[in-house]
Design an enzyme around this catalytic site. Structure first.
Site, PDB file in Angstrom:
ATOM      1  N   ARG A  49      37.137  -2.893  24.087  1.00 21.59           N
ATOM      2  CA  ARG A  49      38.217  -2.332  24.884  1.00 21.59           C
ATOM      3  C   ARG A  49      37.709  -1.117  25.650  1.00 21.59           C
ATOM      4  NH1 ARG A  49      42.962  -1.929  20.238  1.00 21.59           N
ATOM      5  NH2 ARG A  49      43.146  -4.159  19.786  1.00 21.59           N
ATOM      6  N   ASP A  51      39.701   2.356  27.615  1.00 20.47           N
ATOM      7  CA  ASP A  51      40.984   2.998  27.865  1.00 20.47           C
ATOM      8  C   ASP A  51      41.348   2.901  29.345  1.00 20.47           C
ATOM      9  OD1 ASP A  51      41.151   3.755  25.208  1.00 20.47           O
ATOM     10  OD2 ASP A  51      40.273   5.741  25.557  1.00 20.47           O
ATOM     11  N   ARG A 198      35.766  10.493  24.695  1.00 17.46           N
ATOM     12  CA  ARG A 198      36.446  11.553  25.447  1.00 17.46           C
ATOM     13  C   ARG A 198      36.781  12.749  24.560  1.00 17.46           C
ATOM     14  NH1 ARG A 198      41.067   7.962  27.864  1.00 17.46           N
ATOM     15  NH2 ARG A 198      41.883   9.951  28.649  1.00 17.46           N
TER      16      ARG A 198
END
Length: 258
Positions: A49, A51, A198
């Site tokens: 995945r 974001d 992040r």
């Protein structure tokens, strides 16, 4: 027959890779285009995945076809996928693999890069985060070394995710200078948690700004509390840079590239 695609995308328009009801995603766009070109509903499985807003230089994905695609047809397929999905998505290669090869589960190493510039630059800002002040990259690199090895990264994970463990093994974590005012942080691991990169970058930025001192990363990890880490950095400067497998893909199949 199973095939791997090498996909690049700019994530600004998309709500991440994975299909989600009511949101536009990269997986959905590629899957629709591929199904149209192959003449039947075709599922596409990505390496993982990303974001919303995150970019990818290389996102491997696999699909199955009832018919064998020779080299010419694979090249034409890539060109057609690019034409349909442009300008934010390109498909760089399509290579045949073993029927049991899996883009997600076979991946052994994933690498992300986060780009930072310390001077305003109108040509890099869409894909780089600009710091409002100078950063101490030496201090940030000293702290980044604490990330190496196998650790519980709960402090850097989005809350309430559906993973079985927050243990990850990081093999690379370092800031690199591109030129005088441009840098990137590169981190490689066997797996990543949601929002992990992040949050790690945001925590290191606190060190670079002098808001946190030596030992900060170790302290944050030991708390196993997301509130102890830094802010989650904006997605536009983050790239899924590479995904490695225990078997050769693109490097030995250069003729497959556009």
């Amino acid at each position: 027959m199973r095939y791997f695609l090498d996909i690049s995308f700019r994530g600004a328009r998309y709500h991440g890779w994975q299909i989600q009801p009511g949101d536009i995603t990269v997986q959905e766009e590629v899957q629709k285009a591929l199904s149209l070109l192959l003449g039947k509903e075709t599922a596409v499985t990505g390496a993982g995945r990303t974001d919303a807003g995150v970019n990818a230089l290389h996102m491997p994905a696999h699909f199955d076809s009832d018919v064998e695609l020779d080299a010419d047809r694979r090249r034409n397929l890539c060109r057609s996928l690019c034409a349909i999905c442009r300008p934010d998505i390109t498909v760089n290669a399509c290579v045949p693999v073993s029927p049991d090869a899996h883009a997600r589960f076979d991946a052994v190493l994933r690498t992300y890069r986060y780009f930072v510039n310390t001077r305003p630059d109108p040509f890099v800002y869409p894909l780089s985060w600009m710091s409002a002040g100078s950063l101490d990259f030496e201090a940030m690199n000293r702290e980044a070394r604490e990330l190496l090895g196998t650790h519980d990264f709960t402090s850097f994970s989005k809350l309430h995710t559906d993973v079985r463990t927050n243990i990850c093994t990081v093999s690379r974590a370092e800031w690199h200078r591109i030129d005088g005012d441009r840098w990137y942080f590169e981190i490689s691991a066997d797996r990543f948690l949601r929002n992990m990169v992040r949050a790690v970058v945001g925590t290191l930025i606190d060190v670079g700004k002098g808001k946190a001192g030596e030992g900060h990363i170790r302290t944050v990890m030991s708390k196993m509390d997301r509130c102890g880490a830094g802010t989650s950095m904006p997605a536009h400067a983050l790239f899924l840079w590479d995904v490695e497998y225990p078997y050769p893909l693109w490097t030995n199949n250069q003729t497959e590239l556009l």
